[in-house]
Scaffold this motif. Structure first.
Motif, mmCIF file in Angstrom:
data_model
loop_
_atom_site.group_PDB
_atom_site.id
_atom_site.type_symbol
_atom_site.label_atom_id
_atom_site.label_comp_id
_atom_site.label_asym_id
_atom_site.label_seq_id
_atom_site.Cartn_x
_atom_site.Cartn_y
_atom_site.Cartn_z
ATOM 1 N N LEU A 151 -12.814 6.333 3.163
ATOM 2 C CA LEU A 151 -11.398 5.683 1.624
ATOM 3 C C LEU A 151 -12.729 6.279 0.091
ATOM 4 C CD1 LEU A 151 -10.101 2.739 3.162
ATOM 5 C CD2 LEU A 151 -8.804 5.378 2.864
ATOM 6 N N LEU A 169 -8.117 1.518 -6.598
ATOM 7 C CA LEU A 169 -8.265 1.084 -5.362
ATOM 8 C C LEU A 169 -9.440 1.717 -4.172
ATOM 9 C CD1 LEU A 169 -4.345 2.745 -3.147
ATOM 10 C CD2 LEU A 169 -5.649 0.052 -3.726
ATOM 11 N N GLY A 170 -9.962 2.662 -4.981
ATOM 12 C CA GLY A 170 -11.602 2.877 -4.343
ATOM 13 C C GLY A 170 -12.360 2.401 -4.843
ATOM 14 N N LEU A 209 -2.436 5.853 1.750
ATOM 15 C CA LEU A 209 -1.852 5.849 0.551
ATOM 16 C C LEU A 209 -1.760 6.860 -0.454
ATOM 17 C CD1 LEU A 209 -5.864 4.546 0.681
ATOM 18 C CD2 LEU A 209 -3.696 2.964 0.944
ATOM 19 N N ALA A 210 -1.798 7.671 -0.337
ATOM 20 C CA ALA A 210 -1.000 8.965 -1.632
ATOM 21 C C ALA A 210 0.712 9.043 -1.119
ATOM 22 C CB ALA A 210 -2.544 9.403 -1.843
ATOM 23 N N ASN A 235 -5.304 5.207 -7.827
ATOM 24 C CA ASN A 235 -6.343 5.609 -7.144
ATOM 25 C C ASN A 235 -7.449 5.121 -7.615
ATOM 26 O OD1 ASN A 235 -4.488 7.039 -5.197
ATOM 27 N ND2 ASN A 235 -5.118 9.344 -6.325
ATOM 28 N N TYR A 236 -8.361 5.439 -8.197
ATOM 29 C CA TYR A 236 -9.477 4.671 -8.975
ATOM 30 C C TYR A 236 -9.538 3.410 -8.625
ATOM 31 C CZ TYR A 236 -10.786 9.386 -11.423
ATOM 32 O OH TYR A 236 -10.943 10.832 -11.443
ATOM 33 N N THR A 263 1.250 -1.270 -0.261
ATOM 34 C CA THR A 263 0.178 -0.155 -0.001
ATOM 35 C C THR A 263 0.555 1.459 -0.224
ATOM 36 O OG1 THR A 263 -2.252 -1.213 0.980
ATOM 37 C CG2 THR A 263 -1.522 1.054 1.153
ATOM 38 N N GLN A 270 -6.701 7.534 5.641
ATOM 39 C CA GLN A 270 -5.881 6.756 4.706
ATOM 40 C C GLN A 270 -5.846 7.276 3.376
ATOM 41 O OE1 GLN A 270 -5.334 4.050 5.278
ATOM 42 N NE2 GLN A 270 -6.591 3.559 7.730
ATOM 43 N N THR A 271 -6.156 8.092 2.911
ATOM 44 C CA THR A 271 -5.878 8.989 1.514
ATOM 45 C C THR A 271 -4.001 9.577 1.564
ATOM 46 O OG1 THR A 271 -8.376 8.860 0.910
ATOM 47 C CG2 THR A 271 -6.570 10.200 -0.569
ATOM 48 N N MET A 314 -10.008 8.951 -1.757
ATOM 49 C CA MET A 314 -9.456 8.577 -3.082
ATOM 50 C C MET A 314 -10.001 8.969 -4.675
ATOM 51 S SD MET A 314 -6.867 7.149 -1.109
ATOM 52 C CE MET A 314 -6.573 6.102 -2.925
ATOM 53 N N ALA A 361 -8.353 11.362 -6.780
ATOM 54 C CA ALA A 361 -7.795 11.263 -8.120
ATOM 55 C C ALA A 361 -8.143 12.099 -9.192
ATOM 56 C CB ALA A 361 -8.390 9.839 -8.775
#
Length: 458
Positions: free
Chosen positions: A400, A65-66, A282-283, A62-63, A27, A278-279, A404, A408
């Motif tokens: 999330l 993961l979303g 994750l990013a 990101n899309y 991740t 979390q974003t 996300m 994005a």
């Protein structure tokens, strides 16, 4: 309630040790940097084609993961309700763990084709394999967590949940750092493992790391699967139509939540600040690689700082909650997150990025641990813990998805005038909303405690 035996509690914490390697390597560090590297191309803005549409490569990540979080949000309420009815949440936890570990290993096959002219090309088939395995391993990771979290109120009483929750996160950080170091050895010293060509040194170490994560996750998870309790046959309720009864159970839990003002307000606040937390995590690697143009080694150093600082951070925040109260501590931590978002917008150097990573690490594990234990303490006494925790996890997953997708979308729309910096700044508003709702939660909690005190005196 009685506290579970020490070996059972330690076995529960061991699952954090097992699966946190996924959260760190896949991740946060090696896989995001690897994905950005293999999808980088000569098209404008590093666009890639997937399912007939062009995406900015990091936005596609990101899309995807979303999308995984949308799937989790839909299936977890059903599965947890079934688990509560049948008393077999350990089996569901094992299923998602196994699925996640397998598809994590299969990420090995996400690789570009070798081209002699040194223009390594990523085929549409390989991209599809990568996205598919990434989504399914993510579903396995987050799907297993809802069952893992639901064991906490079954193992320890209210006054021990903050401490045991923090211990789980601490074990997770330690375990993930150990495996991360092993992966670093492969990544930074590829010649020692027989990789001498530029193509092999660029891609093989990361692919081997994906396999190591899957094996580590699945292997150490066998410890909690051996010791975590499963209800006796007499306690299990075998029902003919578990799917319909599962929805009935969810309806019953929702009805209870509507009449529990404090818990309902806390879930709203948790929704908003979770969308940001979390974003950001994750990013973070994508931000460092794309906006600051940091090489992989410096990105890994930053994530390691986050992980190492998170260990004492979780302990400090746990101790602070004992002294000042859970909600007050959470409000303070959310304010720090707001400051971190503003700081990220104005970050331009690697040193600034390291400092920002230290701040994020200090509050990352602590807010997750404290949120979990706070929700557990606000829950009513019930045997249907998995169903109650499904609301908690669905709240986080939907948050999330929004986080996300927002990140994005803003990156794609502002790619030529801010890009990810605008996305990070937008996350600040999620934390601000979370702070406001935490304030409402604290007011409602004080009012409820005052009424309870007055009733007791009467």
């Amino acid at each position: 309630m009685q506290t579970a035996p020490r070996k059972v509690i330690n076995a529960w914490c061991m699952y954090d040790w097992a699966n946190s390697a996924y959260n760190l390597v896949i991740t946060s560090t090696i896989f995001p940097a690897y994905f950005e590297g293999v999808t980088k191309n000569r098209m404008p803005d590093n666009e890639i084609e997937f399912l007939g549409r062009r995406f900015v490569n990091t936005a596609l990540y990101n899309y995807a993961l979303g999308t995984a979080f949308i799937v989790v949000a839909f299936i977890i309420p059903i599965l947890t309700s079934i688990a509560d009815y049948r008393g077999n949440k350990r089996n569901f936890m094992r299923f998602f763990c196994t699925m996640g570990a397998i598809f994590c290993c299969l990420l090995y096959f996400f690789a570009p084709e070798y081209v002699p002219e040194n223009a390594n090309r990523l085929s549409s088939t390989s991209l599809t394999i990568g996205i598919f395995c990434m989504v399914l391993s993510c579903i396995g990771f987050w799907g297993s967590l809802v069952f893992y979290n639901s064991f906490l109120p079954d193992l320890v009483p209210h006054n021990q949940r903050d401490r045991i929750s923090a211990r789980g996160y601490t074990w997770g950080y330690i375990g993930s750092v150990i495996l991360q170091i092993l992966c670093f050895i492969v990544v930074f010293f590829p010649e020692s493992f027989g990789f001498h060509s530029k193509f092999d040194k660029d891609f093989m170490p990361a692919r081997i790391s994906f396999v190591l994560v899957g094996l580590w996750w699945f292997g150490f998870a066998q410890i909690p699967f051996r010791y975590l309790p499963i209800n006796t046959m007499k306690e299990r309720r075998e029902l003919k139509n578990v799917f319909s009864n599962g929805f009935l159970e969810l309806k019953k839990v929702w009805t209870q939540l509507k009449h529990m003002r404090v818990l309902k307000l806390f879930l709203v606040s948790f929704f908003w600040y979770s969308a940001g937390i979390q974003t950001v995590f994750l990013a973070a690697t994508q931000f460092g690689a794309k906006e600051l143009h940091l090489p992989t080694d410096k990105l890994i150093i930053t994530i390691m700082i986050i992980q190492l600082v998170a260990i004492p951070g979780a302990i400090i925040i746990s101790r602070a909650s004992e002294r000042f109260g859970n909600i007050q501590t959470l409000m303070t931590v959310v304010l720090i997150w707001i400051g971190a978002c503003i700081g990220a917008y104005y970050t331009y150097t690697d040193i600034q990025f390291y400092i920002l990573g230290a701040v994020v690490g200090l509050v990352m594990g602590g807010i997750q641990s404290l949120s979990r234990s706070t929700y557990s303490n606000l829950m009513p006494e019930t045997k249907d813990t998995a169903s109650f925790f499904s609301f908690y996890d669905v709240t986080e997953k939907v948050a999330l998805v929004i986080g996300m997708f927002t990140f994005a979308f803003i990156e794609e729309q502002t790619i030529h005038f801010g890009g990810m910096r605008n996305s990070v700044l937008a996350l600040m508003f999620f934390f601000m909303l979370g702070f406001v709702w935490l304030g409402l939660t604290m007011s409602a909690l004080k009012k409820a405690q005052k009424q309870s005190s007055g009733t007791a005196q009467g």
